[in-house]
Structures are given as C-alpha cells and as structure tokens.
Design an enzyme around this catalytic site. Structure first.
Site, mmCIF file in Angstrom:
data_model
loop_
_atom_site.group_PDB
_atom_site.id
_atom_site.type_symbol
_atom_site.label_atom_id
_atom_site.label_comp_id
_atom_site.label_asym_id
_atom_site.label_seq_id
_atom_site.Cartn_x
_atom_site.Cartn_y
_atom_site.Cartn_z
ATOM 1 N N TYR A 1 0.827 -1.217 0.000
ATOM 2 C CA TYR A 1 0.000 0.000 0.000
ATOM 3 C C TYR A 1 0.861 1.268 0.000
ATOM 4 C CZ TYR A 1 -3.197 3.466 2.088
ATOM 5 O OH TYR A 1 -3.919 4.594 2.383
ATOM 6 N N LEU B 1 5.333 -10.594 -2.239
ATOM 7 C CA LEU B 1 3.909 -10.611 -2.599
ATOM 8 C C LEU B 1 3.054 -11.330 -1.557
ATOM 9 C CD1 LEU B 1 4.055 -11.177 -6.500
ATOM 10 C CD2 LEU B 1 3.992 -9.025 -5.245
ATOM 11 N N CYS B 2 3.507 -11.407 -0.302
ATOM 12 C CA CYS B 2 2.687 -12.092 0.711
ATOM 13 C C CYS B 2 1.454 -11.259 1.060
ATOM 14 C CB CYS B 2 3.503 -12.438 1.958
ATOM 15 S SG CYS B 2 3.943 -11.028 2.992
ATOM 16 N N GLY C 1 7.240 -5.963 5.586
ATOM 17 C CA GLY C 1 6.966 -6.469 6.924
ATOM 18 C C GLY C 1 5.499 -6.810 7.051
ATOM 19 N N SER D 1 6.460 3.396 13.174
ATOM 20 C CA SER D 1 5.038 3.650 13.412
ATOM 21 C C SER D 1 4.860 4.435 14.700
ATOM 22 C CB SER D 1 4.330 2.297 13.543
ATOM 23 O OG SER D 1 3.028 2.462 14.041
ATOM 24 N N TYR E 1 3.380 -6.719 17.199
ATOM 25 C CA TYR E 1 3.661 -5.858 16.043
ATOM 26 C C TYR E 1 4.388 -4.594 16.501
ATOM 27 C CZ TYR E 1 3.106 -2.291 12.533
ATOM 28 O OH TYR E 1 3.374 -1.264 11.659
ATOM 29 N N LYS F 1 8.399 -3.217 15.836
ATOM 30 C CA LYS F 1 8.836 -1.916 15.295
ATOM 31 C C LYS F 1 9.816 -1.263 16.259
ATOM 32 C CE LYS F 1 6.750 -1.835 11.444
ATOM 33 N NZ LYS F 1 7.468 -1.760 10.178
ATOM 34 N N PHE G 1 -15.590 1.046 17.816
ATOM 35 C CA PHE G 1 -15.043 0.451 19.040
ATOM 36 C C PHE G 1 -14.966 1.474 20.176
ATOM 37 C CE2 PHE G 1 -12.635 -2.347 15.831
ATOM 38 C CZ PHE G 1 -13.628 -3.312 15.833
ATOM 39 N N ARG H 1 -7.536 10.032 15.991
ATOM 40 C CA ARG H 1 -6.251 9.689 15.391
ATOM 41 C C ARG H 1 -5.822 10.770 14.404
ATOM 42 N NH1 ARG H 1 -7.035 6.573 18.780
ATOM 43 N NH2 ARG H 1 -6.783 4.305 18.828
HETATM 44 P P1 NAD Z 1 1.544 -3.679 3.040
HETATM 45 O O1 NAD Z 1 1.304 -5.005 3.664
HETATM 46 O O2 NAD Z 1 0.577 -3.169 2.050
HETATM 47 O O3 NAD Z 1 2.999 -3.663 2.364
HETATM 48 C C1 NAD Z 1 4.063 -4.429 2.844
HETATM 49 C C2 NAD Z 1 4.669 -5.170 1.661
HETATM 50 O O4 NAD Z 1 5.778 -5.951 2.133
HETATM 51 C C3 NAD Z 1 3.694 -6.139 1.007
HETATM 52 O O5 NAD Z 1 3.668 -5.921 -0.379
HETATM 53 C C4 NAD Z 1 4.244 -7.526 1.341
HETATM 54 O O6 NAD Z 1 3.992 -8.452 0.317
HETATM 55 C C5 NAD Z 1 5.723 -7.230 1.533
HETATM 56 N N1 NAD Z 1 6.434 -8.145 2.443
HETATM 57 C C6 NAD Z 1 6.072 -8.518 3.690
HETATM 58 N N2 NAD Z 1 6.989 -9.348 4.222
HETATM 59 C C7 NAD Z 1 7.975 -9.476 3.292
HETATM 60 C C8 NAD Z 1 9.210 -10.189 3.245
HETATM 61 N N3 NAD Z 1 9.598 -10.947 4.273
HETATM 62 N N4 NAD Z 1 9.964 -10.086 2.138
HETATM 63 C C9 NAD Z 1 9.579 -9.329 1.081
HETATM 64 N N5 NAD Z 1 8.424 -8.641 1.072
HETATM 65 C C10 NAD Z 1 7.635 -8.712 2.166
HETATM 66 O O7 NAD Z 1 1.742 -2.642 4.250
HETATM 67 P P2 NAD Z 1 1.816 -1.042 4.213
HETATM 68 O O8 NAD Z 1 0.572 -0.533 4.838
HETATM 69 O O9 NAD Z 1 2.211 -0.584 2.874
HETATM 70 O O10 NAD Z 1 2.974 -0.813 5.263
HETATM 71 C C11 NAD Z 1 4.323 -0.668 4.853
HETATM 72 C C12 NAD Z 1 5.199 -0.529 6.082
HETATM 73 O O11 NAD Z 1 4.762 0.581 6.856
HETATM 74 C C13 NAD Z 1 5.149 -1.743 7.013
HETATM 75 O O12 NAD Z 1 6.451 -1.969 7.533
HETATM 76 C C14 NAD Z 1 4.217 -1.298 8.114
HETATM 77 O O13 NAD Z 1 4.495 -1.940 9.331
HETATM 78 C C15 NAD Z 1 4.544 0.180 8.193
HETATM 79 N N6 NAD Z 1 3.440 0.972 8.746
HETATM 80 C C16 NAD Z 1 2.196 0.858 8.195
HETATM 81 C C17 NAD Z 1 1.139 1.584 8.738
HETATM 82 C C18 NAD Z 1 -0.254 1.427 8.192
HETATM 83 O O14 NAD Z 1 -1.200 1.722 8.912
HETATM 84 N N7 NAD Z 1 -0.431 1.001 6.953
HETATM 85 C C19 NAD Z 1 1.364 2.447 9.817
HETATM 86 C C20 NAD Z 1 2.655 2.549 10.341
HETATM 87 C C21 NAD Z 1 3.695 1.797 9.788
HETATM 88 C C1 WQD Z 2 -8.484 3.912 14.234
HETATM 89 C C2 WQD Z 2 -9.677 4.222 15.141
HETATM 90 C C3 WQD Z 2 -10.359 2.353 16.468
HETATM 91 C C4 WQD Z 2 -11.685 -0.124 13.128
HETATM 92 C C5 WQD Z 2 -3.317 0.866 13.750
HETATM 93 C C6 WQD Z 2 -2.104 0.231 14.373
HETATM 94 C C7 WQD Z 2 -0.931 1.144 14.253
HETATM 95 C C8 WQD Z 2 -0.725 1.620 12.813
HETATM 96 C C9 WQD Z 2 -1.968 2.143 12.208
HETATM 97 C C10 WQD Z 2 0.858 0.212 11.734
HETATM 98 C C11 WQD Z 2 -9.528 3.639 16.546
HETATM 99 C C12 WQD Z 2 -11.440 2.739 15.497
HETATM 100 C C13 WQD Z 2 -11.176 0.895 13.898
HETATM 101 C C14 WQD Z 2 -13.069 -0.427 13.199
HETATM 102 C C15 WQD Z 2 -13.326 1.358 14.780
HETATM 103 N N1 WQD Z 2 -0.330 0.534 11.963
HETATM 104 N N2 WQD Z 2 -11.992 1.625 14.712
HETATM 105 N N3 WQD Z 2 -13.832 0.339 14.027
HETATM 106 O O1 WQD Z 2 -5.556 1.402 15.877
HETATM 107 O O2 WQD Z 2 -4.977 3.836 15.427
HETATM 108 O O3 WQD Z 2 -3.597 2.073 14.450
HETATM 109 O O4 WQD Z 2 -3.035 1.191 12.380
HETATM 110 O O5 WQD Z 2 1.846 0.604 12.238
HETATM 111 O O6 WQD Z 2 0.174 0.443 14.736
HETATM 112 O O7 WQD Z 2 -2.377 -0.034 15.726
HETATM 113 O O8 WQD Z 2 -5.846 2.413 13.553
HETATM 114 O O9 WQD Z 2 -7.571 2.281 11.806
HETATM 115 O O10 WQD Z 2 -7.305 0.357 13.413
HETATM 116 O O11 WQD Z 2 -8.252 2.511 14.248
HETATM 117 O O12 WQD Z 2 -14.073 1.993 15.544
HETATM 118 O O13 WQD Z 2 -13.567 -1.342 12.552
HETATM 119 O O14 WQD Z 2 -10.843 3.620 14.587
HETATM 120 O O15 WQD Z 2 -10.905 1.951 17.699
HETATM 121 O O16 WQD Z 2 -10.133 4.544 17.441
HETATM 122 P P1 WQD Z 2 -5.051 2.415 14.964
HETATM 123 P P2 WQD Z 2 -7.254 1.814 13.179
#
Ligand code: NAD
Ligand code: WQD
Length: 336
Positions: A11, A33-34, A82, A124, A149, A153, A218, A231
């Site tokens: 994403y 591509l997992c 990841g 994160s 998770y 991080k 929630f 948030r």
């Molecule tokens: P995503 O799952 O869409 O993208 C992660 C990509 O990594 C995927 O395409 C997956 O196939 C690939 N992948 C996973 N494990 C792998 C491995 N061992 N080797 C090679 N490829 C691998 O997730 P995203 O939302 O794009 O998030 C990207 C990064 O940002 C992640 O590290 C996530 O923890 C971090 N992050 C995401 C959010 C969020 O809410 N989306 C928030 C904070 C941090």
């Molecule tokens: C946002 C708000 C929920 C779903 C998570 C991870 C964080 C980061 C981002 C990777 C909260 C509420 C949610 C639903 C709801 N990811 N909610 N109904 O929890 O802030 O963060 O994603 O690093 O580590 O914890 O994001 O989108 O899950 O929730 O009411 O079906 O929406 O309670 O208040 P969150 P979220």
C-alpha cells in the site's frame, strides 16, 4: 538516484514509488507478494509510463538480496517490507518477529555486504504506546508498546540505533507514520486488505461499497469530544512525498534521523464516518461496540521537526482522504 524499495508492491510502498518516479528517483522493488499483487506493477506502469525493476523474493533471503544489490548501483534503501496486522501479531508472534525483526537484520547485512549505507525505515506511531500528552514529539517516550507488532517496530528502531552508534558513517532514518489512509487520486492504486480490514478507513470503504453490512465503532466512552477514538490520519500521497523529502534531505547525510509523519490534526471515528458519507454519498450504517483491547483514546503528531528539517508538510485534508479512498474503492470494489 537508484533506491531499493522493500515491500514496494504494498500500500504505502506503491504510492511512494509513484512519487519517487515523479521526482526522478528510480525505485528497484523487492517484494515477496505475501500481502500484495503483481497487478500493482501494471498500475504503476500505467500511471508513470515506467515499469520499475521488480524482484519477487523474501528479505530474509540474504543470497537473494546480495544478488539484487550486485545488479544495481543502489544509493539508499526504503524498507517497507513487513507484516502489519496488530491482532494477527498477537496470534502469530514468531512470524511477526521473524519477518519484521529478523528480516530487517538480514537486510542490514546485505546492505553492509554491498556497501550501501543509507536506510529509511517504516516505523510507526505505535512505538509511543499510550502517550501521556499530545501532540507527540519525536522526543516523547517510546517502547511501552502493547502488542508483538508494535514491539517488533520498537525492536527494529533499537537495533538500528545500536547499529548507528557503532557505524556512524551510516544514514539511518526512522519515519514514524501516524494513520495512513487515502489512495492515489487516479483511483487506480489504493489499499487492498486481504480478509476483513483491521483498520477504520478500509472498513468504512467496504461498508460504503456494499461488501460489508455494518461498521463496528469500538467505544464511544473515551475522554474525547464525541467519545470515539481520535487519530492523526495522513493521506498516503502526503506520506509518499515525506519519503521523497527524506531521500533528498537526510538519506545522504550520515546520522540517526527520526521523524513523525502525520498532519498534526486529530479526527474522531464519528468525524471520519461523516467525512466519508459526504465524499461518497453513501450510507455508512454503524453500531457502537465495546472498546477494542489495546486501543488508546487519542493521538496526533507534532509536525514541527519534519517541517523544519525535511521541508515537508502534509497538505491533504480529511475530505480529500475520504474522496480519494472512495474513488479507489468504488472503481475497484474487490480490490486489485
Ligand atoms: P503492506 O502489507 O501493504 O505492504 C508491505 C509489503 O511488504 C507487502 O507488499 C508484502 O507483500 C511485503 N512483504 C512482507 N513481508 C515481506 C518479506 N519478508 N519479504 C519481502 N516482502 C515482504 O503494508 P503497508 O501498509 O504498505 O505498510 C508498509 C510498512 O509501513 C510496514 O512496515 C508497516 O508496518 C509500516 N506501517 C504501516 C502503517 C499502516 O497503517 N499502513 C502504519 C505505520 C507503519
Ligand atoms: C483507528 C480508530 C479504532 C476499526 C493501527 C495500528 C498502528 C498503525 C496504524 C501500523 C480507533 C477505530 C477501527 C473499526 C473502529 N499501523 N476503529 N472500528 O488502531 O490507530 O492504528 O493502524 O503501524 O500500529 O495499531 O488504527 O484504523 O485500526 O483505528 O471503531 O472497525 O478507529 O478503535 O479509534 P489504529 P485503526
């Protein structure tokens, strides 16, 4: 400049590749591509007229990474790869630590083998745990995380910081994302969760498009203006631009650089539902449910440091986040 992008089919990675190409930076993508699909590469090509080099493989495979590094003059790495589902991490801690922590260590080894000394890591806001005050600055306490998770991080941040203390000619950038949402304005790239979404925005979008009946809210008894969780949602295109800014401003300078990537604004669950109803013209039926374990009441970022040192600031508001998410979801009801 050539930049290796791990997880570049995901994403945030896919949107970042688009903005890198627009800035004249060449992404070399590694992804197993997992949690993503090959179709993403076609969409990137359709938007940019460039098909980035793509290697399907796992970041835990050092020989594979050595091969990729040997084929390109890579200057920096952006490390997105990841696993990211909080609930799943509680059920599968081994998989999460192996992918996120071990995967990062293998990647660092391969970088050292290749003499590439610049990494931008996807961290994160979860590393801040339940903040004692908002806005959260980069100096706020970290480490009181509530799930595997989040701990993975924090562990990677700790490993990278220890590594920097020993090898100070490296550039290590920790980007702490708040809540990424939204999609490319074309409606051709967006978030495509497999199975029921864990996060609020994709869940709302799937209710709006008719894939799910009702949103569970929630908790409505938090100490916030309307009782629902608050948030700092950030548009994925702004987040992508933040990575380009990091590549330009700090990724070529040795140092341990830490930045929040957020907007500095808080939005409640109810406010986000309202914004989505406005943007989509659809109904979003919801019911108030008990709080989700581990959730905090509110969090948003202090954005001063990123603004001053990266010259970057998020510009897209919640209305835009909802509109672009709807454009993507309504054009691609079943995802890619
Ligand atoms: P995503 O799952 O869409 O993208 C992660 C990509 O990594 C995927 O395409 C997956 O196939 C690939 N992948 C996973 N494990 C792998 C491995 N061992 N080797 C090679 N490829 C691998 O997730 P995203 O939302 O794009 O998030 C990207 C990064 O940002 C992640 O590290 C996530 O923890 C971090 N992050 C995401 C959010 C969020 O809410 N989306 C928030 C904070 C941090
Ligand atoms: C946002 C708000 C929920 C779903 C998570 C991870 C964080 C980061 C981002 C990777 C909260 C509420 C949610 C639903 C709801 N990811 N909610 N109904 O929890 O802030 O963060 O994603 O690093 O580590 O914890 O994001 O989108 O899950 O929730 O009411 O079906 O929406 O309670 O208040 P969150 P979220």
């Amino acid at each position: 400049m050539k930049v290796l992008v791990t997880g570049g089919m995901g994403y945030i990675g896919s949107h970042t590749c688009i903005q890198m190409l627009a800035a004249g930076i060449e992404p070399i993508i590694v992804d197993n591509l997992c949690n993503s699909k090959l179709a993403v590469l076609d969409r990137i090509e359709a938007l940019t007229k460039v098909r980035p080099a793509f290697y399907q493989g796992d970041i835990r495979d050092e020989a594979f990474l050595n091969q990729v590094f040997s084929e390109h003059e890579i200057q920096s790495v952006i490390h997105f790869a990841g696993l990211k589902a909080v609930g799943e991490s509680v059920a599968k801690p081994l998989e999460y630590y192996d992918n996120n922590v071990n995967g990062s260590l293998v990647l660092m080894r391969a970088m050292r083998n290749a003499g590439v000394k610049s990494i931008v890591f996807s961290s994160s806001a979860t590393v801040y745990g339940d903040p004692s005050s908002v806005p959260i600055t980069e100096d706020s306490p970290v480490g009181e995380t509530t799930n595997p998770y989040g701990r993975s991080k924090f562990m990677v941040e700790s490993c990278l910081s220890d590594f920097y203390a020993a090898e100070q000619d490296w550039s290590i950038t920790l980007l702490r994302y708040f809540n990424p949402v939204g999609a490319h304005p074309s409606g051709t790239l967006g978030e495509d969760p497999q199975g029921p979404p864990n996060n609020l925005m994709p869940f709302i979008a799937q209710v709006a498009v008719g894939r799910r009946d009702t949103l569970s809210v929630f908790g409505d008894d938090y100490p916030t203006p309307d009782g629902t969780g608050v948030r700092d949602y950030i548009h994925v295109m702004d987040l992508a631009d933040g990575h380009v800014a990091a590549l330009h401003k700090v990724a070529q300078q040795s140092g341990l650089h830490t930045f929040n990537l957020g907007t500095g604004n808080g939005t409640s669950v109810i406010q986000m539902i309202d914004a989505f109803v406005q943007a989509s013209g659809q109904q979003i039926p919801y019911q108030i449910c008990p709080r989700r374990p581990g959730d905090i009441a509110e969090c948003w970022a202090s954005t001063d440091k990123a603004e001053q040192q990266l010259g970057w600031k998020a510009t897209r508001d919640v209305k835009q986040m909802a509109a672009d998410t709807w454009h993507w979801q309504s054009n691609n009801p079943q995802g890619y």
